[in-house]
Scaffold this motif. Structure first.
Motif, PDB file in Angstrom:
ATOM      1  N   TYR A   6      -1.676  34.921  14.542  1.00  0.00           N
ATOM      2  CA  TYR A   6      -0.273  34.774  14.171  1.00  0.00           C
ATOM      3  C   TYR A   6       0.011  33.274  14.164  1.00  0.00           C
ATOM      4  CZ  TYR A   6       4.761  35.264  13.885  1.00  0.00           C
ATOM      5  OH  TYR A   6       6.064  35.187  13.463  1.00  0.00           O
TER       6      TYR A   6
ATOM      7  N   ASP B  60      -4.296  39.876  11.071  1.00  0.00           N
ATOM      8  CA  ASP B  60      -3.170  38.945  10.982  1.00  0.00           C
ATOM      9  C   ASP B  60      -1.843  39.688  10.965  1.00  0.00           C
ATOM     10  OD1 ASP B  60      -2.225  36.118  10.509  1.00  0.00           O
ATOM     11  OD2 ASP B  60      -1.308  37.146   8.798  1.00  0.00           O
ATOM     12  N   ASP B  61      -0.906  39.238  11.810  1.00  0.00           N
ATOM     13  CA  ASP B  61       0.405  39.874  11.934  1.00  0.00           C
ATOM     14  C   ASP B  61       1.442  39.213  11.017  1.00  0.00           C
ATOM     15  OD1 ASP B  61      -0.476  41.765  13.668  1.00  0.00           O
ATOM     16  OD2 ASP B  61       0.628  41.052  15.411  1.00  0.00           O
ATOM     17  N   ASP B  62       1.111  39.165   9.710  1.00  0.00           N
ATOM     18  CA  ASP B  62       2.046  38.663   8.699  1.00  0.00           C
ATOM     19  C   ASP B  62       2.541  37.256   9.056  1.00  0.00           C
ATOM     20  OD1 ASP B  62       3.419  38.848   6.314  1.00  0.00           O
ATOM     21  OD2 ASP B  62       5.188  39.797   7.199  1.00  0.00           O
ATOM     22  N   SER B  63       1.600  36.358   9.312  1.00  0.00           N
ATOM     23  CA  SER B  63       1.936  35.002   9.757  1.00  0.00           C
ATOM     24  C   SER B  63       2.781  34.259   8.727  1.00  0.00           C
ATOM     25  CB  SER B  63       0.653  34.199   9.999  1.00  0.00           C
ATOM     26  OG  SER B  63      -0.114  34.752  11.031  1.00  0.00           O
TER      27      SER B  63
ATOM     28  N   THR C 117      -1.419  32.071   7.404  1.00  0.00           N
ATOM     29  CA  THR C 117      -2.750  32.302   7.976  1.00  0.00           C
ATOM     30  C   THR C 117      -3.485  33.419   7.243  1.00  0.00           C
ATOM     31  OG1 THR C 117      -2.009  31.605  10.172  1.00  0.00           O
ATOM     32  CG2 THR C 117      -4.025  32.881  10.070  1.00  0.00           C
ATOM     33  N   GLY C 118      -2.779  34.517   6.954  1.00  0.00           N
ATOM     34  CA  GLY C 118      -3.418  35.651   6.290  1.00  0.00           C
ATOM     35  C   GLY C 118      -3.958  35.295   4.913  1.00  0.00           C
TER      36      GLY C 118
ATOM     37  N   ASP D  23      -7.822  35.279   3.603  1.00  0.00           N
ATOM     38  CA  ASP D  23      -8.291  35.965   2.396  1.00  0.00           C
ATOM     39  C   ASP D  23      -9.216  35.070   1.582  1.00  0.00           C
ATOM     40  OD1 ASP D  23      -7.034  38.416   2.778  1.00  0.00           O
ATOM     41  OD2 ASP D  23      -5.221  37.825   1.687  1.00  0.00           O
TER      42      ASP D  23
ATOM     43  N   VAL E  66     -10.280  40.989   6.435  1.00  0.00           N
ATOM     44  CA  VAL E  66      -8.943  40.560   6.829  1.00  0.00           C
ATOM     45  C   VAL E  66      -8.011  41.766   6.788  1.00  0.00           C
ATOM     46  CG1 VAL E  66      -7.026  38.978   6.408  1.00  0.00           C
ATOM     47  CG2 VAL E  66      -9.368  38.270   5.862  1.00  0.00           C
TER      48      VAL E  66
ATOM     49  N   HIS F 171      -4.158  42.938   7.092  1.00  0.00           N
ATOM     50  CA  HIS F 171      -2.798  42.404   6.996  1.00  0.00           C
ATOM     51  C   HIS F 171      -1.842  43.420   7.604  1.00  0.00           C
ATOM     52  CE1 HIS F 171      -3.796  38.955   4.436  1.00  0.00           C
ATOM     53  NE2 HIS F 171      -4.689  39.757   3.872  1.00  0.00           N
TER      54      HIS F 171
END
Length: 266
Positions: free
Chosen positions: A31, A58-61, A65-66, A70, A86, A88
């Motif tokens: 995150y 990844d927590d919807d940064s 970051t996500g 990718d 990855v 999401h």
């Protein structure tokens, strides 16, 4: 054992075959780790473990970051080896939920060993072969990269208050749950697949950092050995800590719930 120095940790163990050929997933919740994800990915994938897979949850940064992950995955998987995945996640539910999502992905893909590590480079990727070699040699259910066994150490950037708080947390957990683990809150670990399956990831209740304690407790409940391996714990390379008051409160209450509440009864 001598203290682990920076030079020692920068040299991963060269594991013999067939140990180095084990199917290993490295699960990293992220995150807002855009400043670390590139270096982390490069170091993990350079370890010389041919069947290693990196799983980013990844927590919807908001910092992208996500999306960066990718791009890194696209490059890592160009040869068709599926070395990086990855996930999401659209809802930020806590680091524990992110770990569980990554672990489930690893198990679904048939990986035999699952490493947990933070996305801020406080855990050196070069220790991953150390963890793998130790769990293969000992047949433990869980190996923890420990700051507090002989040879383990903390970043000199950690102040006295932070050190005392971390030590207190470990003693508090052990006083209630009798884990006999020197670093029960540590988040750098490797698990055997069958142990994770026996624990049952869907039954884990913790959302935040207390996830680490609950998983240790479940492992011990099932009778599996827990081994600690000394590591040097770094200060995060970039970004800021995400430990909120709610997370701290959960960490205080979880050991009590595990020992005395319904969460402790399986």
């Amino acid at each position: 054992m001598d203290d682990v120095t920076e030079t020692d940790a920068d040299v991963p163990w060269a594991l013999p075959s067939p140990w180095r050929d084990a199917r290993v997933a490295v699960v990293v919740p992220t995150y807002n780790e855009a400043g670390n994800i590139g270096d982390l990915t490069a170091r993990v994938l350079a370890l010389g473990l041919p069947n290693l897979r990196l799983v980013i949850a990844d927590d919807d940064s908001p910092d992208g970051t996500g999306l960066l992950a990718d791009d890194l995955a696209k490059h890592a998987n160009e040869d068709g080896r599926d070395r990086m995945v990855v996930l999401h996640r659209t809802v930020k539910e806590g680091i524990g939920r992110a770990h569980i999502a990554g672990m489930k992905e690893a198990l679904a893909r048939g990986d035999e060993y699952v490493v947990q590590m933070d996305g801020d480079l406080s855990h050196r990727p070069e220790y991953i072969p150390h963890l793998l070699g130790t769990i293969l040699a000992t047949r433990a259910g869980l190996v923890i990269g420990s700051r507090y066994v002989v040879g383990g150490s903390l970043s000199t950037h950690w102040g006295r208050h932070r050190r005392l708080l971390s030590r207190f947390a470990g003693r508090y957990v052990n006083a209630i749950l009798h884990l006999s683990v020197r670093d029960p809150t540590g988040g750098f670990k490797i698990w055997r697949r069958d142990v994770l399956e026996g624990i049952g990831l869907d039954a884990i209740r913790s959302d935040g950092y207390s996830f680490q304690v609950e998983m240790n407790y479940r492992c011990k409940q099932l009778g599996h050995a827990i081994v600690e391996l000394p590591i040097h714990f770094e200060e995060r390379a970039a970004g800021s800590s995400k430990i909120s008051f709610a997370v701290q409160l959960e960490s205080m209450l979880t050991p009590l719930a595990l020992r005395f509440g319904r969460a402790g009864r399986r």
